[in-house]
Design an enzyme around this catalytic site. Structure first.
Site, PDB file in Angstrom:
ATOM      1  N   ASP A  23       0.826  -1.212   0.000  1.00 27.26           N
ATOM      2  CA  ASP A  23       0.000   0.000   0.000  1.00 27.26           C
ATOM      3  C   ASP A  23       0.858   1.259   0.000  1.00 27.26           C
ATOM      4  O   ASP A  23       1.964   1.250   0.541  1.00 27.26           O
ATOM      5  CB  ASP A  23      -0.920  -0.025   1.233  1.00 27.26           C
ATOM      6  CG  ASP A  23      -2.083   0.946   1.095  1.00 27.26           C
ATOM      7  OD1 ASP A  23      -2.334   1.433  -0.038  1.00 27.26           O
ATOM      8  OD2 ASP A  23      -2.739   1.215   2.113  1.00 27.26           O
ATOM      9  N   GLY A  24       0.332   2.313  -0.600  1.00 28.50           N
ATOM     10  CA  GLY A  24       0.987   3.620  -0.532  1.00 28.50           C
ATOM     11  C   GLY A  24       1.566   4.115  -1.847  1.00 28.50           C
ATOM     12  O   GLY A  24       2.257   5.137  -1.872  1.00 28.50           O
ATOM     13  N   GLY A  26      -0.007   5.502  -4.378  1.00 30.02           N
ATOM     14  CA  GLY A  26      -0.621   6.781  -4.749  1.00 30.02           C
ATOM     15  C   GLY A  26      -0.002   7.923  -3.969  1.00 30.02           C
ATOM     16  O   GLY A  26       0.368   8.956  -4.534  1.00 30.02           O
ATOM     17  N   ARG A  36      -0.633   9.117  -9.904  1.00 32.47           N
ATOM     18  CA  ARG A  36      -0.706   7.890  -9.103  1.00 32.47           C
ATOM     19  C   ARG A  36      -0.110   6.706  -9.871  1.00 32.47           C
ATOM     20  O   ARG A  36       0.487   5.816  -9.276  1.00 32.47           O
ATOM     21  CB  ARG A  36      -2.169   7.589  -8.734  1.00 32.47           C
ATOM     22  CG  ARG A  36      -2.808   8.630  -7.822  1.00 32.47           C
ATOM     23  CD  ARG A  36      -4.260   8.261  -7.532  1.00 32.47           C
ATOM     24  NE  ARG A  36      -4.376   6.902  -7.027  1.00 32.47           N
ATOM     25  CZ  ARG A  36      -4.228   6.565  -5.749  1.00 32.47           C
ATOM     26  NH1 ARG A  36      -3.974   7.475  -4.846  1.00 32.47           N
ATOM     27  NH2 ARG A  36      -4.345   5.307  -5.380  1.00 32.47           N
ATOM     28  N   HIS A  40       2.464   3.424  -9.008  1.00 36.29           N
ATOM     29  CA  HIS A  40       2.277   1.986  -9.243  1.00 36.29           C
ATOM     30  C   HIS A  40       3.478   1.421 -10.005  1.00 36.29           C
ATOM     31  O   HIS A  40       3.928   0.304  -9.727  1.00 36.29           O
ATOM     32  CB  HIS A  40       0.980   1.726 -10.025  1.00 36.29           C
ATOM     33  CG  HIS A  40      -0.259   2.131  -9.278  1.00 36.29           C
ATOM     34  ND1 HIS A  40      -0.497   1.775  -7.969  1.00 36.29           N
ATOM     35  CD2 HIS A  40      -1.350   2.861  -9.652  1.00 36.29           C
ATOM     36  CE1 HIS A  40      -1.657   2.271  -7.576  1.00 36.29           C
ATOM     37  NE2 HIS A  40      -2.196   2.941  -8.583  1.00 36.29           N
ATOM     38  N   SER A  68      -7.470  -5.504  -5.050  1.00 39.41           N
ATOM     39  CA  SER A  68      -8.572  -6.063  -4.261  1.00 39.41           C
ATOM     40  C   SER A  68      -9.884  -5.991  -5.044  1.00 39.41           C
ATOM     41  O   SER A  68     -10.007  -5.237  -6.018  1.00 39.41           O
ATOM     42  CB  SER A  68      -8.721  -5.302  -2.941  1.00 39.41           C
ATOM     43  OG  SER A  68      -9.283  -4.020  -3.180  1.00 39.41           O
ATOM     44  N   GLU A  70     -12.385  -4.580  -3.958  1.00 36.16           N
ATOM     45  CA  GLU A  70     -12.844  -3.198  -3.771  1.00 36.16           C
ATOM     46  C   GLU A  70     -12.152  -2.236  -4.742  1.00 36.16           C
ATOM     47  O   GLU A  70     -12.702  -1.183  -5.093  1.00 36.16           O
ATOM     48  CB  GLU A  70     -12.596  -2.752  -2.326  1.00 36.16           C
ATOM     49  CG  GLU A  70     -13.495  -3.419  -1.289  1.00 36.16           C
ATOM     50  CD  GLU A  70     -13.115  -4.858  -0.958  1.00 36.16           C
ATOM     51  OE1 GLU A  70     -11.964  -5.265  -1.246  1.00 36.16           O
ATOM     52  OE2 GLU A  70     -13.973  -5.588  -0.425  1.00 36.16           O
ATOM     53  N   LEU A 134      10.567 -20.918  -4.912  1.00 33.82           N
ATOM     54  CA  LEU A 134       9.643 -19.976  -4.279  1.00 33.82           C
ATOM     55  C   LEU A 134       8.287 -20.089  -4.956  1.00 33.82           C
ATOM     56  O   LEU A 134       8.224 -20.181  -6.184  1.00 33.82           O
ATOM     57  CB  LEU A 134      10.191 -18.543  -4.456  1.00 33.82           C
ATOM     58  CG  LEU A 134       9.251 -17.381  -4.086  1.00 33.82           C
ATOM     59  CD1 LEU A 134       9.035 -17.324  -2.573  1.00 33.82           C
ATOM     60  CD2 LEU A 134       9.822 -16.038  -4.565  1.00 33.82           C
ATOM     61  N   ARG A 197      -4.752  -1.861   8.994  1.00 33.54           N
ATOM     62  CA  ARG A 197      -5.957  -2.648   8.720  1.00 33.54           C
ATOM     63  C   ARG A 197      -5.641  -3.743   7.723  1.00 33.54           C
ATOM     64  O   ARG A 197      -4.605  -3.747   7.074  1.00 33.54           O
ATOM     65  CB  ARG A 197      -7.103  -1.755   8.233  1.00 33.54           C
ATOM     66  CG  ARG A 197      -6.754  -0.909   7.025  1.00 33.54           C
ATOM     67  CD  ARG A 197      -7.971  -0.070   6.567  1.00 33.54           C
ATOM     68  NE  ARG A 197      -7.595   0.839   5.503  1.00 33.54           N
ATOM     69  CZ  ARG A 197      -7.352   2.138   5.654  1.00 33.54           C
ATOM     70  NH1 ARG A 197      -7.468   2.702   6.828  1.00 33.54           N
ATOM     71  NH2 ARG A 197      -6.997   2.885   4.619  1.00 33.54           N
TER      72      ARG A 197
HETATM   73  C1  IPE Z   1      -5.370  -2.704  -0.126  1.00 34.99           C
HETATM   74  O1  IPE Z   1      -5.017  -1.378  -0.382  1.00 34.99           O
HETATM   75  C2  IPE Z   1      -5.394  -3.481  -1.398  1.00 34.99           C
HETATM   76  C3  IPE Z   1      -4.104  -3.656  -2.034  1.00 34.99           C
HETATM   77  C4  IPE Z   1      -2.929  -3.309  -1.554  1.00 34.99           C
HETATM   78  C5  IPE Z   1      -4.158  -4.306  -3.307  1.00 34.99           C
HETATM   79  P1  IPE Z   1      -6.116  -0.244  -0.477  1.00 34.99           P
HETATM   80  O2  IPE Z   1      -5.386   1.035  -0.626  1.00 34.99           O
HETATM   81  O3  IPE Z   1      -7.108  -0.571  -1.516  1.00 34.99           O
HETATM   82  O4  IPE Z   1      -6.792  -0.353   0.956  1.00 34.99           O
HETATM   83  P2  IPE Z   1      -7.743   0.654   1.738  1.00 34.99           P
HETATM   84  O5  IPE Z   1      -8.846   0.998   0.825  1.00 34.99           O
HETATM   85  O6  IPE Z   1      -6.923   1.855   2.085  1.00 34.99           O
HETATM   86  O7  IPE Z   1      -8.166  -0.092   2.960  1.00 34.99           O
HETATM   87  C1  IPE Z   2      -1.529   0.273  -3.370  1.00 38.87           C
HETATM   88  O1  IPE Z   2      -1.315   1.649  -3.398  1.00 38.87           O
HETATM   89  C2  IPE Z   2      -1.808  -0.282  -4.731  1.00 38.87           C
HETATM   90  C3  IPE Z   2      -3.197  -0.754  -4.925  1.00 38.87           C
HETATM   91  C4  IPE Z   2      -4.111  -0.767  -4.020  1.00 38.87           C
HETATM   92  C5  IPE Z   2      -3.537  -1.227  -6.255  1.00 38.87           C
HETATM   93  P1  IPE Z   2      -2.521   2.668  -3.392  1.00 38.87           P
HETATM   94  O2  IPE Z   2      -2.883   2.966  -4.795  1.00 38.87           O
HETATM   95  O3  IPE Z   2      -3.619   2.201  -2.528  1.00 38.87           O
HETATM   96  O4  IPE Z   2      -1.811   3.937  -2.738  1.00 38.87           O
HETATM   97  P2  IPE Z   2      -2.446   4.948  -1.699  1.00 38.87           P
HETATM   98  O5  IPE Z   2      -2.961   4.156  -0.550  1.00 38.87           O
HETATM   99  O6  IPE Z   2      -3.543   5.684  -2.429  1.00 38.87           O
HETATM  100  O7  IPE Z   2      -1.306   5.838  -1.318  1.00 38.87           O
HETATM  101 MG    MG Z   3      -4.044   2.428  -0.555  1.00 35.25          MG
END
Ligand code: IPE
Ligand code: IPE
Ligand code: MG
Length: 251
Positions: A23-24, A26, A36, A40, A68, A70, A134, A197
């Site tokens: 995560d992170g 973006g 964003r 990625h 995900s 979502e 692996l 989370r």
């Molecule tokens: C969780 O990240 C899903 C992935 C890393 C693929 P999100 O950025 O979608 O999670 P939330 O919405 O902040 O919980």
């Molecule tokens: C995780 O990074 C990648 C995916 C969920 C696909 P995010 O895109 O959720 O990055 P933030 O949380 O917005 O920084």
């Molecule tokens: Mg995120």
């Protein structure tokens, strides 16, 4: 620095299965005034780093939450870019996975993915099936609650067909109906970017997993950060409901 960290690792106490909520991306990009999508792209480099490191230090299973259920609700252009990035990643990595004995697989509702990606996933899985070093699993279009519901439905259908009785359903049989039926439960879950989370990831499988949260954003999560997480894991006492004395008596 990371060579020193690597030396500190105890090869006998490595997690067998590491799962990561990446995560992170973006926020990493936004902090630099970039799109964003650039985040990625940079995150894909971190994937390459952790895959290589798992193989080198001897982690047997790595499961990465890449998209995900979502995440389908994100802006269509971002979803499209993520799918393109995934396609490119598979295309670029397949030869190296074969060469490095990496068995690739994908879990989730893959039927929602673009047809071309589905074909690439199937081809990559088939080409790398013999990998012994692996097992790399990508969670794509994945949601743990949906996975559990699907398992319940499959079991109900088997009961209705007379193949099972309700009493036959125990934890092992239930787990055999999850996407992860061929994987051990994760020993270590890492989530980057400061969020504390689970976001609908491996709800069943994480029952006794050690959790590790770091503020580092996924594109910055490279060798040193990963080694630090492994070292943190090695300092934990896993008791599985027993007392520390009982655990020590088992050793
Ligand atoms: C969780 O990240 C899903 C992935 C890393 C693929 P999100 O950025 O979608 O999670 P939330 O919405 O902040 O919980
Ligand atoms: C995780 O990074 C990648 C995916 C969920 C696909 P995010 O895109 O959720 O990055 P933030 O949380 O917005 O920084
Ligand atoms: Mg995120």
């Amino acid at each position: 620095m990371s060579a020193g960290l690597r030396q500190k690792l105890d090869p006998d106490r490595l997690p067998r299965h590491v799962a990561i909520i990446m995560d992170g991306n973006g926020r990493w990009a936004q902090r630099r005034g970039l799109s964003r999508i650039r985040g990625h792209q940079e995150g894909a480099e971190s994937v390459r780093t952790v895959v290589r490191l798992c193989r080198e230090v001897g982690v047997a299973y790595l499961t990465l939450y890449a998209f995900s259920e979502e995440n389908w609700q994100r802006p269509p252009l971002e979803v499209q870019a993520l799918m393109q990035l995934l396609g490119r990643y598979l295309q670029q990595e397949i030869a190296e996975m074969v060469e490095n004995q990496i068995a690739f697989r994908a879990i989730g509702d893959l039927s929602r993915l673009p047809a071309k990606i589905q074909r690439q996933l199937a081809a990559t899985t088939a080409a790398t099936g013999g990998g012994q070093a692996l097992t790399l699993t990508l969670a794509l279009s994945y949601g743990a609650r949906s996975e559990i519901v699907l398992a319940a439905r499959q079991l109900a259908a088997k009961v209705r067909a007379g193949l099972l009785t309700p009493e036959d359903i125990d934890r092992e049989l239930f787990a055999q109906h999850l996407y992860t039926k061929d994987l051990p439960d994760p020993d270590l879950l890492i989530r980057t970017s400061g969020e504390h989370r689970i976001s609908n990831f491996l709800l069943w499988q994480l029952a006794y997993t050690e959790l590790y949260f770091t503020d580092t954003l996924w594109p910055d999560f490279r060798e040193e950060e990963f080694l630090a997480a492994l070292l943190d894991f090695q300092r934990r006492d896993r008791r599985f409901g027993l007392t520390q004395e009982q655990i020590e008596a088992q050793l």
